[in-house]
Scaffold this active site. Structure first.
Site, PDB file in Angstrom:
ATOM      1  CB  VAL A 608      -0.725  -0.009   1.412  1.00  0.00           C
ATOM      2  CG1 VAL A 608      -2.148   1.256   1.461  1.00  0.00           C
ATOM      3  CG2 VAL A 608      -1.787  -0.981   1.068  1.00  0.00           C
ATOM      4  CB  ALA A 610       4.953   2.486  -3.317  1.00  0.00           C
ATOM      5  N   GLY A 663       5.710   3.735 -15.830  1.00  0.00           N
ATOM      6  CA  GLY A 663       6.294   2.055 -14.419  1.00  0.00           C
ATOM      7  C   GLY A 663       5.424   2.453 -13.294  1.00  0.00           C
ATOM      8  CD  GLU A 666      -0.087  -3.823  -9.766  1.00  0.00           C
ATOM      9  OE1 GLU A 666       0.242  -5.284  -9.929  1.00  0.00           O
ATOM     10  OE2 GLU A 666       0.479  -2.873  -8.940  1.00  0.00           O
ATOM     11  CE  LYS A 681      -2.165  -0.129  -4.521  1.00  0.00           C
ATOM     12  NZ  LYS A 681      -1.580   0.915  -5.161  1.00  0.00           N
TER      13      LYS A 681
END
Ligand code: ADP
Ligand code: ASP
Ligand code: MG
Length: 814
Positions: A608, A610, A663, A666, A681
């Site tokens: 969650v 990053a 990037g 997903e 999340k």
């Protein structure tokens, strides 16, 4: 005078002998005695040749020639001229060995008696060569065959010295001797019936000790291939260091428990005579070495002085209700063993008296089993006790130190370290003197165990983490870069040594037990084997390294299925893959239970937000007794990026493409766009807050069209985005008209959770959320009006990698 013993089970080089000479020349060696053991690994070679010969394998001749070669070559190089007589003498001596081997070839049997005759050649030849070289270098040296001095019983292979007679012989011989140096072969002796015997493995140390004690030498110097007695076997524990000083008792325990740098009984004669021992390295004569002497209180801070182990242990257990409260059982048991000359290395008895458990050399296990079952035949028939239980492939590890008795908690630390590393302890014993705490473990765990214990007791400074990474893509690359960059800092500041030992992408996998070179890691894939999760797992188990951590940087369900097996082996799991934590609640719960039961960690902060500390913060709130009333959050970096860049000047299709390209999505962007990723999340947050929810309990109002949702492939999906551009423009127009921003929001309140696109009015904390940021607001009992807010970049390789890194460090600090 001094007694110097030169070992060298493995060294037989010219340099070695030159060193021996210069050590002797620079030492005060008046009337000194030099005991030599077989050089160049000859003892093993002789045994090998004998074994080949009785197996009718002609290769024994090659081994013989090799032995001959080593010795004649040494003489030729060390005495280049006028060496004919010496070479002739060597050939003569070896001719006898040759006949013996030929005899064995015909005979087919290698009895202990013949084996003694065979291995004696090693010490006899080596001492001859060294004496001749010394003489050639102008040292006043004379050789004496110790077989004429040391008298034993006929227990071949491990003969016991007849003390009185031997001492008498030694005294008599040395009384009238005038040479500066006397050279004696170690290890070899004769029985009183005149047969050749030997003093057991490493027995040259004993020869030297006997001579030193009898002649009241000022010191016994043991010159070997290591710079002293180490905190642990330096061949197995790289970080081991030499110990400056040891008491006799400590040295005795250390050598008894496997530190073969000294042969155990060695210490006894010199201990009785109070003669100090110095252990030195022939190849590094200037190293300080270890001094062993009569110190009652060696003034050292660390009460643990060394860690040792003995392999090839069999553990035998005698148990049964018939033993309780009845005297004499252990007496009968140990008498039976004594009659068979079986040495007991380790004993423990449970206080219930229900079982006696003891360790012996596994070679004796069969005999022990037979004789004990025979002794207790009657009780076994009456079912008062059970037939003896025998377990093999075990080892004993031991902590040694005179002062351990004055400190609390040492065994606690020992066993928690073993437990954390998934090392099963089969039996425990602590000597009453508390000079040694020992445990029986599986032989396959020894290396890991002594390294982990060494780290715990001697390197409080550094802890080695052994990391195994699966999924070396974008994020993985960053993680490796970060680990490489921070390596020295972590080692110095946090005392953590992070190594990547294994890594895999979807095609290849590679391992390096000493740590993959991170400066040039991509090239290690050049010759890598094909990737396979099961083989990866098996390799991690085989390597059996302490503090192992499995890191999953994929989004692959298959990888997540391996967490449970890893945790079950006390290998920590760090994942940015959300599948396990957002799968069925039972899976989530099971993984957490495994982590607790196997004393290991399962961390997934990057699931969650990053690298943002969202899960950690929530865990801390809950742990400190706060109650979360609601959570409101923007949890998708990619969706935030999309809606921040989508407008009436751009189009939806291109914006999504760009998010993927940079990037932030997903690997499959539909997982983000459909809201599934956000649903996962908020589910994970709800679970961390104690909710037993499933993914279907999350209300997900999708903003996509039916066509978008039903697309077959990624290409289809992108095409459908293009076709439905008007739908997306309408959403934008509505928000614009209301002076609002589009944000994909997750909410958890009153035990319910939902995700969906919302128009956020001006002034709301989400309104200005930029770029790919995430924001999480926790409303709790302690933060009722003004929520606790965590905000920042919530997607991207660098931040995700640093979140993984933080989890790894957290395990290191545990
Ligand atoms: P030598 O031939 O000199 O008698 P050994 O092979 O018998 O030599 O003994 C030296 C070896 O003992 C070292 O090379 C090392 O592998 C081993 N060893 C085991 N434990 C220890 C320890 N705690 N300290 C030093 N050496 C150890
Ligand atoms: N050569 C014998 C052995 O290897 C004796 C010794 O080295 O002490 O065991
Ligand atoms: Mg030895």
């Amino acid at each position: 005078m001094k007694v110097l013993k030169f070992g060298g089970t493995s060294v037989g080089s010219v340099k070695y002998i030159n060193n021996v000479i210069s050590i002797l020349k620079s030492n005060a060696i008046d009337k000194s005695v030099v005991v030599v053991s077989a050089i160049g690994g000859i003892t093993d070679k002789l045994l090998h040749a004998g074994k080949l010969a009785i197996d009718k394998d002609e290769n024994y001749k090659d081994v013989f020639l090799n032995i001959k070669d080593i010795h004649t070559q040494l003489v030729k190089e060390l005495i280049p001229v006028e060496n004919e007589a010496i070479i002739f003498a060597i050939e003569n001596k070896l001719e006898k060995l040759n006949s013996l081997l030929e005899g064995l070839y015909l005979l087919n049997e290698l009895t202990p008696k013949i084996s003694d005759k065979l291995v004696s050649f090693g010490e006899l030849i080596s001492s001859y060569v060294i004496t001749e070289v010394l003489k050639a270098r102008d040292l006043d040296a004379v050789e004496k065959n110790s077989q004429e001095l040391i008298i034993t019983n006929s227990n071949h292979g491990n003969a016991e010295v007849i003390q009185e007679e031997t001492k008498e012989n030694i005294k008599k011989y040395f009384k009238s001797l005038n040479n500066k140096v006397t050279i004696l072969p170690g290890f070899v002796a004769k029985s009183n019936s005149g047969e050749e015997t030997t003093l057991g493995r490493g027995g040259s140390d004993y020869t030297a000790a006997l001579i030193a004690a009898t002649l009241k030498a000022e010191v016994l110097e043991i010159w070997t291939d290591v710079s002293g007695m180490y905190t642990s076997n330096p061949k197995l524990v790289k970080q081991a260091t030499p110990i400056d000083q040891l008491s006799f008792q400590e040295a005795m325990e250390l050598s008894h428990f496997g530190a073969k740098v000294l042969y155990p009984p060695t210490v006894q004669p010199v201990l009785d005579a109070n003669i100090p021992i110095l252990i030195k390295n022939t190849m590094q004569p200037n190293d300080k070495g270890t001094k062993i002497f009569d110190v009652s209180e060696v003034s050292i801070k660390n009460p643990v002085r060394g860690i040792t182990h003995i392999n090839d242990i069999a553990l035998l257990t005698l148990q049964g209700s018939g033993m309780v409260g009845i005297p004499g059982f252990s007496k009968r048991l140990f008498e039976t063993l004594a009659q068979e000359r079986i040495n007991v290395i380790f004993i423990t008895q449970a206080s219930s008296e229900h079982a006696i458990c003891f360790g012996i050399d596994y070679k004796d296990a069969d005999t022990a089993q037979t004789v004990i079952d025979k002794t207790f035949e009657y009780e076994i028939a009456l079912k008062k006790i059970e037939p003896i239980l025998v377990e093999t492939e075990l080892s004993i590890i031991a902590l040694i130190g005179d002062n351990m008795k004055n400190y609390q908690g040492i065994s606690g630390r020992m066993f928690s370290t073993l437990g954390k590393n998934n090392i099963n302890v089969r039996a425990i014993a602590q000597g009453a003197s508390e000079r040694n705490i020992s445990a029986v473990i599986n032989e396959s765990d020894v290396k890991k165990a002594i390294n982990a214990l060494h780290e715990r007791f001697f390197e409080v400074q550094t802890k080695q983490l052994n990391v195994f990474v699966v999924g070396v893509g974008n994020v993985g690359e960053r993680l490796i870069d970060q680990i490489e960059q921070q390596h020295n800092f972590l080692k110095q500041k946090l005392k953590i040594d992070v190594r990547i030992v294994g890594m895999a992408n979807s095609r290849k996998m590679v391992f390096n037990e000493t740590g993959i070179d991170l400066e040039d890691w991509p090239s290690s894939f050049d010759f890598a084997e094909q990737s396979n999760l099961e083989r990866f797992f098996n390799r991690v188990l085989e390597l059996n390294l302490r503090n192992s951590i499995f890191v999953d940087i994929t989004a692959d369900e298959k990888v997540s299925e391996w967490y449970a097996p890893y945790l079950r082996h006390s290998i920590s799991v760090v994942a940015c893959n959300k599948i396990a934590c957002s799968g069925p609640y039972s899976t989530y719960k099971n993984l957490h239970d495994l982590a607790i039961n196997f004393n290991t960690s399962f961390l997934y902060e990057t699931n969650v937000g990053a690298g943002l500390p969202v899960i950690n913060t929530l865990n801390n709130l809950v742990a400190s007794g706060d109650k979360v009333t609601s959570i409101e959050a923007v949890l998708s970096g990619s969706l935030n990026f999309v809606f921040n860049h989508f407008s009436d000047h751009t189009n939806f299709h291109d914006t999504v493409k760009r998010a993927q390209f940079e990037g932030y999505t997903e690997p499959d962007p539909r997982i983000d766009l459909s809201g599934i990723d956000v649903a996962r999340k908020i589910l994970i947050l709800a679970r961390e807050n104690g909710g037993e929810m499933e993914i279907d309990d999350i209300e997900n109002k999708s903003f996509l069209t039916k066509a978008n949702l039903e697309s077959y492939s990624l290409d289809d999906f992108y095409d459908s985005l293009k076709e439905d551009e008007t739908h997306f423009q309408e959403m934008y127009a509505s928000a614009k008209a209301n002076n609002a921003q589009l944000k994909y929001v997750a909410e958890f309140k009153n035990g319910k959770a939902m995700v969906g696109l919302r128009e956020i009015p001006e002034g709301h904390p989400f309104y200005n959320l930029e770029g790919k940021d995430n924001i999480v607001m926790f409303y709790t009992e302690r933060y009722p009006e003004q929520p606790l807010i965590i905000k920042g970049a919530g997607a991207g390789a660098d931040v995700t990698a640093s979140g993984l890194f933080a989890d790894i460090i957290k395990i290191g600090n545990k």
